[in-house]
Design a protein around this motif. Sequence first.
Motif, short mmCIF file in Angstrom:
data_model
loop_
_atom_site.label_atom_id
_atom_site.label_comp_id
_atom_site.label_asym_id
_atom_site.label_seq_id
_atom_site.Cartn_x
_atom_site.Cartn_y
_atom_site.Cartn_z
N TYR A 248 0.85 -1.19 0.00
CA TYR A 248 0.00 0.00 0.00
C TYR A 248 0.89 1.25 0.00
O TYR A 248 1.96 1.26 0.62
N ASP A 252 -2.27 5.75 1.31
CA ASP A 252 -3.37 4.79 1.47
C ASP A 252 -3.29 4.08 2.83
O ASP A 252 -4.32 3.85 3.47
N LYS A 311 -9.60 -3.22 -3.15
CA LYS A 311 -8.37 -2.46 -3.42
C LYS A 311 -7.16 -3.39 -3.45
O LYS A 311 -6.27 -3.24 -4.29
N ASN A 514 -7.42 10.82 0.52
CA ASN A 514 -7.57 9.37 0.34
C ASN A 514 -8.50 8.77 1.38
O ASN A 514 -9.30 7.88 1.08
#
Length: 628
Positions: A248, A252, A311, A514
């Motif tokens: 990530y 994020d 994701k 985000n």
Amino acid sequence: MSKFLNIQSLIAVFWSIFHLYTAIFGAFPAFTQRGIHVSYALALAFSIFSLSKKKEGIRWKVIDAITIVTPLLIGGYLLIHTDRLTSRNWFVDSFTSLDLWLGIIFSILVFEISRRTVGNVITILAAVFVIYGFIGPNLSGLLAHRGLDLQDTVDLLFLSPQGIFGVPVGVATDYVFYFILFGAFLNISGGGQLFNDLAFRITKNAKGGPAKAAVVSSGFMGSISGSAVANVSSTGIFTIPLMKKAGYSKEDAGAIEAIASTGGQIMPPIMGAAVFIMAEMIGIPYVEIMLAAIIPAVLYYLSLLIIVHVKASKEEIQDIKEEMEKKQQKVLGRLHLLLPMALLISLIFMGFSLQRAAIWSIILIVIVSYFRKNTFMSANDILSAMEDGAKQSIHVTIPCAIAGVIVGIIGFSGLGLNFTGLIMEWSLGNIILGVVLVALGCIVLGMGMPTTSAYIMAATLLAPALQEFGIEPLAAHMFVLFFAVLSMVTPPVALAAYAAAGIAGADANRTGVNAFIIGIPAFIIPFSFVINPAVLLIGDTTQIIIQVIMILIGLIAVSLGVVGYLFTEMNIFIRGLLFVAAVLTINPELISSVTGTFLFIGTFVVQFMKLSKQRSSSFIESKVANND
């Protein structure tokens, strides 16, 4: 034991002892109990956030000493004059010149410590409201009121149960302090680490495991801490580095931790301080609010798990199971630490007062800690828990005290009723537009404020407007609570995201953006229970089940649309259809729900066909390449 022989520790421990003593042997009259509570909070806060840490010289140390001792002396004064001060009629009976000066000094101290601890936003806002109290007769229209002079202002803010010592501080005094103390004892005994370890164990084999561990552990811990920023600090130091290691981005990783930690304030059984204030404001028992919050809280965290999973699939996040196992400690030898939480929930449902339930649960923490050597709480540990609990309580009591200033003047001036009229006027009586205006208002009011302060402001100014539209009081207050909570991850001022960005080493603004994007599904939930309060367990069982299923479909649709992935990449048109499907499914009308569901299923079919086509093309290309 010697480590507690400093001013901070002494004040903190004595503050906890004061509350434990009054819980067991009986409290003072509400005005006095609240006054002593805030006096301790001010003294402890001034000892922690001292000027002498930043500025050299004996003068600053003397100023610090004065600001620490003065609130304690004023608290003693309130105790000595309990009978006179609690029996007088405010705005009617006169008071002494010493009362006046002590009220002025105490109010100034509240403003100053608010500036140091809570920040400039709410402190300046409270100052503006004080000025508004003075200039009311010079205003016109909805803002005009009869006005306050200096004596009336001191009477309202310091000598009445409507200002600094109003409902918010009353709730912090009578309930929140004990639950924070419970959380501190549980954490010192090892219960906090146990929640982290359980989360890692549950999610270690899952795709995007570190991110899912952040969601699960933050749900556990947030319910106890009641603070998004504190939650980020306690769980983020474990989860954020693992998320970065898995692949990530820094932004994020911070964003996922921030939005996960934020939701802890709506997760039963403890939830955040704002919920206790809600119970007091709308006159509904805490246990009913706790039950009503179960489905929205579960949906909140399910939406996060869904978006994290999608994701992880899209970005091909790697498996770091071994790294997650290294972060774990053995949990079997600490499972007995869950017993106090079970007792707390049981006592609440059995009808015990919240205060008594918390006290008995704290006692059980100490008792069960002796079951195992690795959880044994020594005398130092008990004092540490009392100190930590008191220090954490500062971050609830001070916002409640400064918010009490605002609430008191709003109540005196009648601005709350006028504000409801403005919302009705601006929305043209349209409930949808009115709800959107209230949501935006909650986010604006929550900028840079702790959730408790944001909720108090929104509940005072905006919730009555929702009730004017015919929305259930519980649904109206849960709506503004959700948006007060979500203001912690809503740009331009997203406090939880900024805290997570610091741990992740990420850009604060990008992390905030985000976090907002990842949290978009969560923004649907409060709209759903305003449209249909069945989600809050209001209605028959069949209606509740159907509505929950529809909202879950809507949350999945939004999550897929936000990430832009289902089996394979989505184009903008399919993502748009998913957002439309989400809006239709949360609408309780049958035609709308059915249409949204078919639209949702249709996107699955389209994306599956697209995946099949891509696989066929890849197969043909590989065959051609092999033949060549």
